[in-house]
Design a protein around this motif. Structure first.
Motif, short mmCIF file in Angstrom:
data_model
loop_
_atom_site.label_atom_id
_atom_site.label_comp_id
_atom_site.label_asym_id
_atom_site.label_seq_id
_atom_site.Cartn_x
_atom_site.Cartn_y
_atom_site.Cartn_z
N VAL A 88 1.93 6.09 -2.11
CA VAL A 88 2.49 7.24 -1.12
C VAL A 88 3.70 7.24 -2.40
N PHE A 89 4.32 6.11 -2.75
CA PHE A 89 4.70 6.84 -3.87
C PHE A 89 5.01 6.14 -5.27
N GLY A 90 3.74 5.39 -5.10
CA GLY A 90 3.06 5.13 -6.75
C GLY A 90 2.63 7.48 -7.84
N PRO A 91 2.12 7.86 -6.59
CA PRO A 91 1.79 9.60 -7.05
C PRO A 91 2.78 9.58 -6.85
N ARG B 49 14.35 -1.18 4.69
CA ARG B 49 15.04 -2.67 4.63
C ARG B 49 13.85 -2.78 3.36
N HIS B 50 13.22 -2.01 2.96
CA HIS B 50 12.25 -2.07 1.58
C HIS B 50 12.65 -1.82 0.54
N TRP B 51 13.79 -1.02 0.18
CA TRP B 51 14.22 -0.97 -1.70
C TRP B 51 13.10 0.62 -1.31
N PHE B 52 12.67 1.29 -0.72
CA PHE B 52 12.06 2.53 -1.31
C PHE B 52 12.59 3.25 -1.83
N ALA C 258 1.35 -1.12 0.50
CA ALA C 258 -0.08 0.26 0.18
C ALA C 258 1.24 1.14 0.22
N LEU C 259 2.42 1.12 0.79
CA LEU C 259 2.56 2.36 0.21
C LEU C 259 3.81 2.95 -0.45
#
Length: 210
Positions: free
Chosen positions: A101-104, A148-151, A96-97
């Motif tokens: 959040v990141f997609g837009p 740790r999530h590669w955001f 969901a993040l």
């Protein structure tokens, strides 16, 4: 590790000044910043300070906390209320993040960010409206275990507590989470990999490396 003493207000100002000059890695118009730290380190407080410092400088921002993206209790507590592996790997809805959040905020994105998705108290969707982040606006995402999530962060800040300070400042009912942060330190090394390190063992007298 050499750190310099600083005040929280001065730290907020310095980070805001850095963000005014920051170029995004993907060329998009929205810088994305991680304020990473255990709940006891209160990275959300630093995010709010940076947001206020940006506001004074005429730059919009949006503060988002990962606590608003917890998975439903039926999922995150499937193996019990104190399962360390679940806390480390499955409490937060990273999908969901990425989506909300990141997609837009990718190049060509809408800039419409969902500030939260799930209320852990009611265990229901928050139904919050989308927030419009204009081009040049800064995302300030705060929470634990972020690195740790590669955001796709353009700047990473880790608020560090020593193991002793983390234990001292974490409520006893949440001490079961401490092994997850020890594992995070060993596997991800946020203190070494973050762009900016803030040590907050004494919350009145932080120190930093930036």
């Amino acid at each position: 590790m050499r750190l310099e003493a600083i005040t929280w207000d001065r730290l907020g100002d310095l980070l805001a000044e850095r963000l005014l000059e920051l170029k995004t890695a993907d060329g998009g118009p929205w810088p994305r910043v991680a304020l990473d730290g255990a709940p006891a380190a209160r990275p959300g407080d630093l995010a709010e300070r940076v947001a206020e410092a940006l506001r004074i400088r005429g730059r919009p921002s949006l503060v988002v906390g990962t606590e608003g993206f917890l998975r439903p209790a039926s999922v995150r507590l499937e193996y019990g209320h104190r399962d360390v592996e679940s806390y480390y790997s499955g409490w937060y809805d990273t999908g969901a993040l990425w989506r909300e959040v990141f997609g837009p905020l990718e190049p060509g994105g809408s800039g419409r960010v969902l500030p939260d998705l799930w209320d852990p108290v009611t265990d229901r969707a928050t139904r919050s409206p989308y927030a419009e982040l204009p081009p040049g606006g800064v995302l300030l995402l705060h929470g634990p275990l972020l690195l740790r999530h590669w955001f796709p962060f353009d700047l990473t800040v880790h608020v560090l507590l020593s193991p002793a300070a983390l234990r001292r400042r974490t409520p006893e009912a949440e001490h079961w989470t401490l092994p997850a942060f020890a594992r995070y330190a060993e596997e991800t090394d946020p203190a070494g990999s973050a762009d900016v390190l803030v040590r907050a063992d004494d919350p009145r007298h932080p120190a930093w490396r930036g």
